[in-house]
Design an enzyme around this catalytic site. Structure first.
Site, PDB file in Angstrom:
ATOM      1  N   ASP A  33     -17.911 -15.037  23.773  1.00 45.40           N
ATOM      2  CA  ASP A  33     -16.950 -13.975  23.488  1.00 45.40           C
ATOM      3  C   ASP A  33     -16.979 -12.574  24.030  1.00 45.40           C
ATOM      4  O   ASP A  33     -17.645 -11.691  22.950  1.00 45.40           O
ATOM      5  CB  ASP A  33     -17.643 -14.364  21.611  1.00 45.40           C
ATOM      6  N   CYS A  88     -10.376 -11.699  20.890  1.00 43.09           N
ATOM      7  CA  CYS A  88      -9.891 -10.687  19.978  1.00 43.09           C
ATOM      8  C   CYS A  88      -8.599 -10.160  20.694  1.00 43.09           C
ATOM      9  O   CYS A  88      -7.866  -9.102  19.478  1.00 43.09           O
ATOM     10  CB  CYS A  88     -10.954  -9.804  19.225  1.00 43.09           C
ATOM     11  N   GLU A 106     -27.840 -11.626  24.971  1.00 48.43           N
ATOM     12  CA  GLU A 106     -26.853 -10.478  23.578  1.00 48.43           C
ATOM     13  C   GLU A 106     -27.305  -8.639  24.588  1.00 48.43           C
ATOM     14  O   GLU A 106     -28.770  -9.308  24.534  1.00 48.43           O
ATOM     15  CB  GLU A 106     -26.756 -10.105  21.870  1.00 48.43           C
ATOM     16  N   CYS A 142       0.995  -1.419   0.154  1.00 47.13           N
ATOM     17  CA  CYS A 142       0.093  -0.241   0.037  1.00 47.13           C
ATOM     18  C   CYS A 142       0.745   1.592   0.484  1.00 47.13           C
ATOM     19  O   CYS A 142       2.183   1.088   0.871  1.00 47.13           O
ATOM     20  CB  CYS A 142      -0.774  -0.138   1.347  1.00 47.13           C
ATOM     21  N   CYS A 162      -0.738   5.534   6.720  1.00 47.31           N
ATOM     22  CA  CYS A 162      -1.743   4.930   7.403  1.00 47.31           C
ATOM     23  C   CYS A 162      -1.861   4.125   8.875  1.00 47.31           C
ATOM     24  O   CYS A 162      -0.794   3.785   8.602  1.00 47.31           O
ATOM     25  CB  CYS A 162      -2.310   4.138   6.271  1.00 47.31           C
ATOM     26  N   CYS A 184      -8.160   0.860  -0.693  1.00 52.24           N
ATOM     27  CA  CYS A 184      -7.460   0.209   0.112  1.00 52.24           C
ATOM     28  C   CYS A 184      -7.257  -1.371   0.239  1.00 52.24           C
ATOM     29  O   CYS A 184      -7.973  -2.099  -0.071  1.00 52.24           O
ATOM     30  CB  CYS A 184      -7.919   0.379   1.364  1.00 52.24           C
ATOM     31  N   GLN A 195     -17.777 -11.124  11.265  1.00 52.00           N
ATOM     32  CA  GLN A 195     -16.520 -11.107  11.334  1.00 52.00           C
ATOM     33  C   GLN A 195     -16.784 -10.404  10.567  1.00 52.00           C
ATOM     34  O   GLN A 195     -17.522 -10.755   9.504  1.00 52.00           O
ATOM     35  CB  GLN A 195     -16.268 -12.801  11.563  1.00 52.00           C
ATOM     36  N   CYS A 218      -2.710  -0.070   9.141  1.00 55.11           N
ATOM     37  CA  CYS A 218      -1.670  -1.659   8.869  1.00 55.11           C
ATOM     38  C   CYS A 218      -0.651  -1.504  10.389  1.00 55.11           C
ATOM     39  O   CYS A 218      -0.195  -0.081   9.804  1.00 55.11           O
ATOM     40  CB  CYS A 218      -2.065  -1.849   7.267  1.00 55.11           C
ATOM     41  N   TYR A 242     -22.795 -12.932  25.319  1.00 54.18           N
ATOM     42  CA  TYR A 242     -22.424 -11.966  23.781  1.00 54.18           C
ATOM     43  C   TYR A 242     -22.813 -12.854  22.818  1.00 54.18           C
ATOM     44  O   TYR A 242     -21.522 -12.444  21.959  1.00 54.18           O
ATOM     45  CB  TYR A 242     -20.711 -11.613  23.799  1.00 54.18           C
TER      46      TYR A 242
END
Length: 414
Positions: free
Chosen positions: A343, A370, A299, A77, A89, A166, A246, A92, A275
């Site tokens: 989650d 995550c 949730e 990029c 940027c 992108c 996702q 990333c 969740y």
């Protein structure tokens, strides 16, 4: 020494040390820690200090490489080009590393977090998902600058770098968005679904200002039907396009398979899905439990809960609670679980949720995370309650960035 220590703008020649959580590596200069972005372990670089809080550390960007690591490559990029300096940027972190190096760096971060926060020495492999390093991102958020051009922020900055495209977003996701003018200060949420329909939601503050209250955010669908369609876990899914799903096309199906293997709900058994989103994991747990079992999904988003009810209408063994996990576990009487799947958001579950889950006495807990630091903290909390880390799988679900996804199995010790 008088006054605040401030190296901002200073250029330092650094021997780059190990990777650290957050997309940077650790170096040292004159007794201080320097967190260096755009470098790799083992390199010798010239780095410019971008942020100095005046404490024992500062932050810097590599602007020249004297000795390159074996895994260094040219970023694909143009906004990751080292010549841009601070105008790179911030989306990333690892475009300057090849794929295997990126996954090795992420595995090292997971190992370090588990050792430091949970006291566990464990080998970790971060697995690649199909599709390669580019054109994988199906969901992306763009900011709009002062003249109406959409783009992305540099690292730790509110400035906007306008973009035409992108290279990590799926092909065509930004077509017709970056060449037109948008309201100043708005945000654009883009979602490309499995049917290749691109949904765009424009978010902006309402013009009215109310004293003592936050100005409300107005969401406007400006492209697409607003209903995303996806396929995973052997099912078709429909849900609000600006809801959670996702971002990697292979992630939902892969994670559903791993969660199912780790959960192993017995026929007629009981599971909690905390969740639960739009019901992905609840569907897997319900199939395992069968018609005689029970799955309780919790949730906090009412819209996501409504979507889950619609998606799982053929699975009467699933019941739904719309509310925060904390409130439901405090106030609701859920059936005693054999298995709990959780989650949580990036910050992790935390002590209150961990203790409530363990008090219910499930034989197994499947934790989807995550953030490796949050996972390690939660693993430590589960250990306090007598649950050991029995299995861990990690995935490079966010190539070119420092992010990853981990799925951990915790089992109650006898």
């Amino acid at each position: 020494m008088t006054g605040k220590l401030d190296w901002t703008g200073k250029r330092l020649k650094l021997d780059v040390g190990p990777v650290a959580h957050g997309g940077h590596c650790v170096a040292r200069h004159e007794g201080r820690v320097v967190f260096v972005r755009h470098a790799l372990p083992g390199e010798v670089v010239l780095a410019e200090v971008t942020d100095d809080p005046g404490k024992s550390f500062c932050r810097a960007d590599a602007v020249e490489v004297f000795t390159a690591a074996e895994g260094r490559v040219a970023p694909p990029c143009p906004l990751a080009d080292m010549a841009l300096g601070h105008d790179r940027c911030g989306g990333c972190d690892w475009q300057h590393a090849d794929g295997s190096t990126q996954r090795e760096l992420k595995a090292a971060v997971i190992r370090e977090q588990l050792q430091r926060l949970a006291g566990l020495d464990r080998e970790v492999e971060v697995r690649e998902l199909p599709g390669g390093l580019l054109r994988w991102r199906t969901r992306v958020r763009l900011a709009v600058d002062r003249v109406g051009r959409p783009g992305f922020h540099p690292h730790r900055s509110h400035r906007v770098l306008p973009v035409d495209d992108c290279p990590i977003t799926v092909q065509g996701a930004l077509d017709g968005l970056t060449d037109r003018e948008w309201p100043q200060g708005a945000e654009l949420e883009v979602a490309a679904d499995a049917d290749a329909e691109v949904h765009v939601t424009q978010r902006e503050r309402a013009p009215q200002r109310r004293r003592g209250k936050r100005t409300p955010v107005v969401n406007t669908h400006v492209r697409g039907s607003g209903v995303a369609r996806e396929r995973a876990a052997g099912r078709s899914w429909e849900f609000s396009a600006d809801g959670f799903w996702q971002v990697h096309p292979a992630a939902a199906d892969t994670f559903a398979q791993v969660v199912g293997r780790m959960a192993a709900v017995p026929q007629g058994g009981v599971a909690w899905d905390l969740y639960g989103g739009v019901g992905l994991f609840a569907a897997v747990l319900a199939e395992q439990a069968g018609p005689g079992g029970e799955v309780s999904m919790v949730e906090s988003s009412r819209r996501a809960t409504e979507d889950a009810v619609a998606n799982l209408r053929d699975l009467p063994q699933v019941s739904f609670r719309a509310g925060t996990v904390e409130d439901v576990l405090d106030d609701d009487t859920l059936p005693t679980p054999d298995v709990v799947v959780l989650d949580p958001p990036r910050k992790g579950a935390g002590r209150r949720i961990v203790e409530a889950v363990c008090a219910a006495g499930p034989a197994r807990v499947v934790h989807v995370a995550c953030d490796p630091a949050a996972l390690a903290r939660d693993v430590s909390l589960f250990a306090e309650q007598g649950y050991r880390l029995a299995d861990l799988e990690a995935f490079d679900a966010f190539p070119m960035t420092h992010h990853m996804e981990c799925i951990a199995l915790l089992e109650r010790e006898a």
